[in-house]
Design an enzyme around this catalytic site. Sequence first.
Site, PDB file in Angstrom:
ATOM      1  N   CYS A   1       0.834  -1.207   0.000  1.00  0.00           N
ATOM      2  CA  CYS A   1       0.000   0.000   0.000  1.00  0.00           C
ATOM      3  C   CYS A   1       0.870   1.259   0.000  1.00  0.00           C
ATOM      4  O   CYS A   1       1.495   1.574  -0.993  1.00  0.00           O
ATOM      5  CB  CYS A   1      -0.977  -0.056   1.181  1.00  0.00           C
ATOM      6  SG  CYS A   1      -2.332   1.132   1.029  1.00  0.00           S
TER       7      CYS A   1
ATOM      8  N   HIS B   1      -3.430  -5.759   1.120  1.00  0.00           N
ATOM      9  CA  HIS B   1      -2.677  -5.902   2.373  1.00  0.00           C
ATOM     10  C   HIS B   1      -2.525  -7.366   2.798  1.00  0.00           C
ATOM     11  O   HIS B   1      -3.327  -7.847   3.613  1.00  0.00           O
ATOM     12  CB  HIS B   1      -3.407  -5.143   3.486  1.00  0.00           C
ATOM     13  CG  HIS B   1      -3.250  -3.662   3.386  1.00  0.00           C
ATOM     14  ND1 HIS B   1      -2.292  -2.965   4.093  1.00  0.00           N
ATOM     15  CD2 HIS B   1      -3.920  -2.747   2.650  1.00  0.00           C
ATOM     16  CE1 HIS B   1      -2.388  -1.671   3.802  1.00  0.00           C
ATOM     17  NE2 HIS B   1      -3.363  -1.524   2.928  1.00  0.00           N
TER      18      HIS B   1
ATOM     19  N   GLU C   1      -0.557  -8.586   4.888  1.00  0.00           N
ATOM     20  CA  GLU C   1      -0.276  -8.694   6.332  1.00  0.00           C
ATOM     21  C   GLU C   1      -1.552  -8.738   7.161  1.00  0.00           C
ATOM     22  O   GLU C   1      -1.522  -9.123   8.324  1.00  0.00           O
ATOM     23  CB  GLU C   1       0.651  -7.551   6.787  1.00  0.00           C
ATOM     24  CG  GLU C   1      -0.023  -6.220   7.093  1.00  0.00           C
ATOM     25  CD  GLU C   1      -0.397  -5.410   5.856  1.00  0.00           C
ATOM     26  OE1 GLU C   1      -0.482  -5.983   4.758  1.00  0.00           O
ATOM     27  OE2 GLU C   1      -0.636  -4.192   6.002  1.00  0.00           O
TER      28      GLU C   1
END
Lengths: 222, 74
Positions: A84, A194, A196
């Site tokens: 991002c 994302h 993560e």
Amino acid sequence: MTFGVLRFPGSCDEVDALRACERVAEARIVWHADTDLDGIDAVVIPGGFSYGDYLRVGAIARFAPAMERVLEFAARGGPVLGICNGFQVLCEAGLLPGALLPNEGLRFLCRQIDVEVAAAGTAWTGACREGEALSIPVKHTTGRWFAPPELLERVEGNGQVAFRYAPGDNPNGSLNDVAGISNGRGNVVGLMPHPEHAVDPLTGSSDGLKLFESAARALAAA
Amino acid sequence: MIARVLIKPKEGILDPQGKAVERALPTLGVESVGDVRVGRMVELRYEDRAELESLCEKLLVNPLIEDYEIEAVE
């Protein structure tokens, strides 16, 4: 094996990124003013709003002391992942081609999305199959990847598109449904979604873990 | 010396901010205004024109997506 996660003033996803890295290796935070990456085997530049995203997203972070080290690290072939805002920083730094523009619809997007692995040969996608769909959240306002025609042709020709939004599911109007890009060598990858935030079934998907496993596997094999 | 650096999205690049402003015009009854592009203006003090231009290319502007011009103020 140790992963380093950069933290800028204004970063906000570095703790999730750290937790994701800790699933596959040792991991520690690297402060933006740090001038060494000693003992770091892979670098993650997390999401957020580095330096308030003032001027242009990622523009000021690119000049942080730690980023100068990341440039050298990447030039030596070290694996670097930008997520991002991290992707925006890598584009501004010239480590990845193109630029990120405001979403076509101008709205902040936040939803789970299917992302297809378009290139499984990078340091961050080696544990994936080409064409495999990963369920990963997106959350951004400035995620419309853009490159002028001749650059776009070069990026596509070199197979540098690492991730695409599933057909008909491009949330921001990026060219050719691009969700993520790699450099020519494949050690530097950036993406808007994302991974993560998708490392545990508790939060809906653990597909994102594959990116971190890919890097750990590539490092172990090196 | 003082200058203003005027930065705008390159021709041909979709500018959603400009479009949003444009969409608000009919509700104001404005009919003669169109083709709105929203950019940025950076005012600064400088001494060396070459250094200012290099700063524009390095930091203030992303030449891939933006055009700029430098306007002398005084």
